[in-house]
Design a protein around this motif. Structure first.
Motif, short mmCIF file in Angstrom:
data_model
loop_
_atom_site.label_atom_id
_atom_site.label_comp_id
_atom_site.label_asym_id
_atom_site.label_seq_id
_atom_site.Cartn_x
_atom_site.Cartn_y
_atom_site.Cartn_z
N ALA A 401 1.00 -1.06 0.01
CA ALA A 401 0.41 0.38 -0.03
C ALA A 401 0.90 1.23 0.08
CB ALA A 401 -1.00 0.17 1.37
N ARG A 402 2.15 1.40 0.88
CA ARG A 402 2.79 2.91 1.14
C ARG A 402 3.48 2.47 -0.76
NH1 ARG A 402 0.10 3.83 4.38
NH2 ARG A 402 0.42 4.62 5.92
N LEU A 403 4.49 1.89 -0.89
CA LEU A 403 4.81 2.11 -2.52
C LEU A 403 3.74 2.30 -3.86
CD1 LEU A 403 6.67 -1.92 -2.32
CD2 LEU A 403 7.41 0.28 -2.49
N GLN A 404 2.17 2.05 -3.24
CA GLN A 404 1.58 2.29 -4.14
C GLN A 404 1.29 4.36 -3.87
OE1 GLN A 404 -2.24 3.32 -3.05
NE2 GLN A 404 -2.44 4.67 -4.90
N THR A 405 1.17 4.27 -2.74
CA THR A 405 0.45 6.16 -1.93
C THR A 405 1.75 6.62 -3.01
OG1 THR A 405 1.27 5.85 -0.07
CG2 THR A 405 -1.03 5.44 -0.72
N SER A 406 3.07 6.38 -2.47
CA SER A 406 5.00 6.72 -3.10
C SER A 406 4.58 7.03 -4.12
CB SER A 406 5.31 6.46 -2.59
OG SER A 406 6.11 4.84 -2.28
N ALA A 407 4.37 6.11 -5.20
CA ALA A 407 4.40 5.48 -6.89
C ALA A 407 4.50 7.18 -7.70
CB ALA A 407 4.10 4.54 -7.43
N GLU A 408 4.79 7.62 -8.32
CA GLU A 408 4.88 8.45 -9.66
C GLU A 408 3.93 8.15 -10.66
OE1 GLU A 408 6.99 11.20 -9.51
OE2 GLU A 408 7.91 10.92 -7.63
N ILE A 409 3.42 9.13 -10.61
CA ILE A 409 2.33 9.43 -11.63
C ILE A 409 2.48 8.43 -13.29
CG2 ILE A 409 0.68 9.83 -13.46
CD1 ILE A 409 1.42 12.51 -12.01
N GLY A 410 1.99 7.22 -12.53
CA GLY A 410 2.27 5.91 -14.41
C GLY A 410 3.27 4.84 -13.97
N GLU A 411 3.65 4.72 -12.27
CA GLU A 411 4.84 4.26 -11.97
C GLU A 411 4.20 2.54 -11.31
OE1 GLU A 411 9.04 4.80 -10.24
OE2 GLU A 411 6.94 5.35 -8.79
N ILE A 412 4.98 1.65 -11.61
CA ILE A 412 4.70 0.28 -10.76
C ILE A 412 5.74 -0.23 -9.87
CG2 ILE A 412 4.05 -2.13 -11.30
CD1 ILE A 412 3.54 -1.29 -14.14
N GLN A 413 5.90 0.64 -8.82
CA GLN A 413 6.52 0.60 -7.96
C GLN A 413 6.79 -1.00 -7.02
OE1 GLN A 413 8.39 4.36 -5.95
NE2 GLN A 413 6.96 3.78 -4.10
N GLU A 423 14.12 -9.64 -12.29
CA GLU A 423 14.34 -9.03 -12.57
C GLU A 423 15.48 -10.19 -13.48
OE1 GLU A 423 17.98 -7.62 -10.37
OE2 GLU A 423 17.90 -9.26 -9.02
N ASN A 424 15.34 -10.95 -13.71
CA ASN A 424 16.26 -12.33 -14.50
C ASN A 424 14.74 -12.30 -15.91
OD1 ASN A 424 18.15 -12.96 -12.87
ND2 ASN A 424 17.04 -14.71 -12.38
N SER A 429 13.57 -0.06 -13.37
CA SER A 429 14.56 1.45 -13.21
C SER A 429 15.59 0.74 -11.93
CB SER A 429 13.86 2.31 -12.46
OG SER A 429 12.95 1.90 -11.64
N PRO A 430 16.50 1.47 -11.87
CA PRO A 430 18.03 1.42 -10.77
C PRO A 430 17.27 1.92 -9.44
CG PRO A 430 18.61 3.13 -12.37
CD PRO A 430 16.95 2.46 -12.89
N ALA A 431 17.49 1.61 -8.55
CA ALA A 431 16.89 0.61 -7.75
C ALA A 431 17.09 1.88 -6.90
CB ALA A 431 18.00 -0.23 -6.63
N VAL A 444 13.79 0.47 -3.12
CA VAL A 444 12.33 0.70 -3.86
C VAL A 444 12.96 0.69 -5.26
CG1 VAL A 444 10.13 1.25 -2.23
CG2 VAL A 444 11.47 2.67 -4.39
N SER A 445 11.85 0.13 -6.71
CA SER A 445 12.38 0.23 -8.30
C SER A 445 10.57 0.17 -9.05
CB SER A 445 13.47 -1.58 -8.50
OG SER A 445 14.65 -1.30 -7.71
N ALA A 446 10.93 0.69 -10.18
CA ALA A 446 9.89 1.01 -10.71
C ALA A 446 10.29 -0.49 -12.03
CB ALA A 446 9.52 1.74 -11.37
N LEU A 447 9.30 -1.24 -12.17
CA LEU A 447 9.01 -2.14 -13.27
C LEU A 447 8.51 -2.02 -14.63
CD1 LEU A 447 8.44 -5.50 -13.83
CD2 LEU A 447 6.05 -5.34 -14.30
#
Length: 453
Positions: A401-413, A423-424, A429-431, A444-447
């Motif tokens: 839930a916190r990853l969702q609220t802190s994500a940027e617009i359009g981001e999958i955090q 990651e294989n 995105s870079p961590a 965190v990283s963005a898918l």
């Protein structure tokens, strides 16, 4: 004709029954299984039983007639009658077997029975039982021909009885060697001294008895069929109601939970699940845009978006946990953990983002999502009695839930645990380190998407 009346009449037709009727009335057991004469692939279990019953009656006619045929004390005429019974029974069985049409076989038998009745009564007259035999033929017609067509054979049999009574005094003198006995030295065929007259009283009783028993059995048989149809309709209605309630339950609860509640509705559903992937998605700027939209358009838009999400979740075999306003929660691994669930959630997140970006708020600005994904142990269960629901608790849920609220617009955090297991196959995105409310610093990283190749 009413639907119900047509339904019970359909039990006797030769066409395949409708899909809703194919499982009707009874399984193919007993006589129908042991004597499958005249059965076809399109027969219902009921019609198979009727054909087998008809075949059994024909065989039952043959057996005593065959035994009597070898009795040396019987006259040639009686032997001829025995042969006729055997022959017509065999012919009727053959018609039933090769045409697979019970009604046609019965009409062949009925025609022969009517002819032999005329001849037998004309020769031997009233032997008591001979006038009772016609009572049973219309009853067999109810079963084989069906109650709606059996009346034809009632008319035929009653007509034969009346005809024999009417023509008996006017039959010509005719002698035949087959009829010669000590009591009938001249071999008189129609006016033998051994012939018992058919009186008006005897024929009247026979006709009244035939008609009375026929209508009594006809009424009982039709009522029994109606009761079967009503019971079948009620069973179908119960099945539909059960299916609807089952579908509603599966819209509220995971499938595995629904099955457990079916087995024991009173049990407490509470599980510690070691490896569950949790996804939270939230529509960006939904509240300010919603305030500018009419209620109908707002609900229609939200329904459109979440319905598309539901289709994706169902196709992936994941579980939708709940929606809250413009937020959407999904989980994978409720039955078994593994990286397969992570991959499904990753594909779901990418598809959800793509679908949302193709839509807009009432034609004024593109829609977008913030998505958060984490994997780990959760506690899950069903709570409440009124409007009960299935939910999850624990650090895994809180972090997603916190990853969702802190994500940027359009981001999958995603969390570092999620990235490490994906990651294989997927690109990230870079961590980086983020301070999340109540959880402290988290990596965190963005898918971004699936890796090429």
């Amino acid at each position: 004709m009413s639907k119900r009346k047509q339904s019970y009449q359909d039990y006797f037709t030769e066409r395949p029954m409708r899909a809703s009727e194919m499982d009707s009335i009874a399984p193919t057991v007993g006589l129908a299984k042991c004597l499958p004469i005249g059965h076809s692939e399109t027969d219902t279990p009921f019609s198979k039983r009727i054909k087998s019953l008809f075949a059994f009656v024909l065989i039952a006619f043959c057996i005593p007639a065959t035994i009597f045929y070898f009795d040396p004390n019987r006259t040639p005429y009686v032997h001829a009658v025995d042969l006729f019974i055997i022959g017509i029974s065999v012919v009727t069985l053959a018609v039933l077997h090769f045409t697979q049409k019970a009604w046609l076989a019965f009409d062949v038998l009925g025609t022969a029975v009517a002819l032999v009745m005329v001849f037998s009564f004309s020769v031997v007259g009233n032997r008591g039982a001979d006038l009772l035999v016609p009572v049973f033929f219309p009853l067999l017609a109810i079963t084989v021909r069906g109650p709606h067509k059996s009346w034809i054979w009632l008319v035929v049999i009653v007509g034969v009885e009346a005809l024999v009574y009417g023509i008996a005094p006017y039959l010509p003198e005719f002698n035949h060697p087959w009829m010669v006995t000590a009591l009938n030295p001249t071999g008189s065929l129609f006016h033998s001294p051994q012939k018992l007259p058919i009186t008006q009283g005897a024929i009247s009783v026979a006709i009244v008895l035939t008609v009375f028993i026929y209508f009594l059995v006809h009424y009982a048989y039709v009522e029994a069929l109606k009761a079967q149809v009503i019971a079948k309709e009620q069973a179908e209605q119960l099945a539909v109601a059960y299916s609807q309630s089952d579908r509603l339950l599966q819209n509220i609860l995971p499938r595995s939970v629904v099955e457990r509640l079916k087995e024991n509705p009173e049990q407490l559903i509470a599980d510690d699940l070691p490896d569950v992937v949790v996804l939270f998605a939230d529509l960006v700027d939904f509240t300010p845009n919603a305030s500018r939209m009419p209620a109908a358009k707002l609900v229609a838009l939200l329904n459109q978006v979440f319905s598309k999400f539901d289709d994706l979740v169902d196709a992936a075999g994941l579980e939708k946990i709940k929606t809250s306003g413009d937020a959407y929660m999904v989980a994978g691994g409720l039955n078994n953990g593994g990286d397969e669930n992570l991959a499904k959630i990753a594909e779901l997140a990418l598809d959800m983002r793509r679908i949302t970006q193709e839509l807009s708020y009432n034609g004024q600005g593109a829609m977008n999502l913030r998505i958060g994904i984490h994997v780990g142990p959760v506690t899950a269960g069903v709570v409440g009695r009124l409007k009960f629901y299935y939910d999850m608790w624990g650090d895994t849920v809180n972090l997603a839930a916190r990853l969702q609220t802190s994500a940027e617009i359009g981001e999958i955090q995603t969390s570092k645990e999620t990235r490490a297991r994906l990651e294989n196959v997927y690109e990230f995105s870079p961590a980086k380190t983020k301070r999340l409310k109540g959880l402290g610093d988290q990596q965190v990283s963005a898918l971004i998407g699936r890796k090429a190749g």
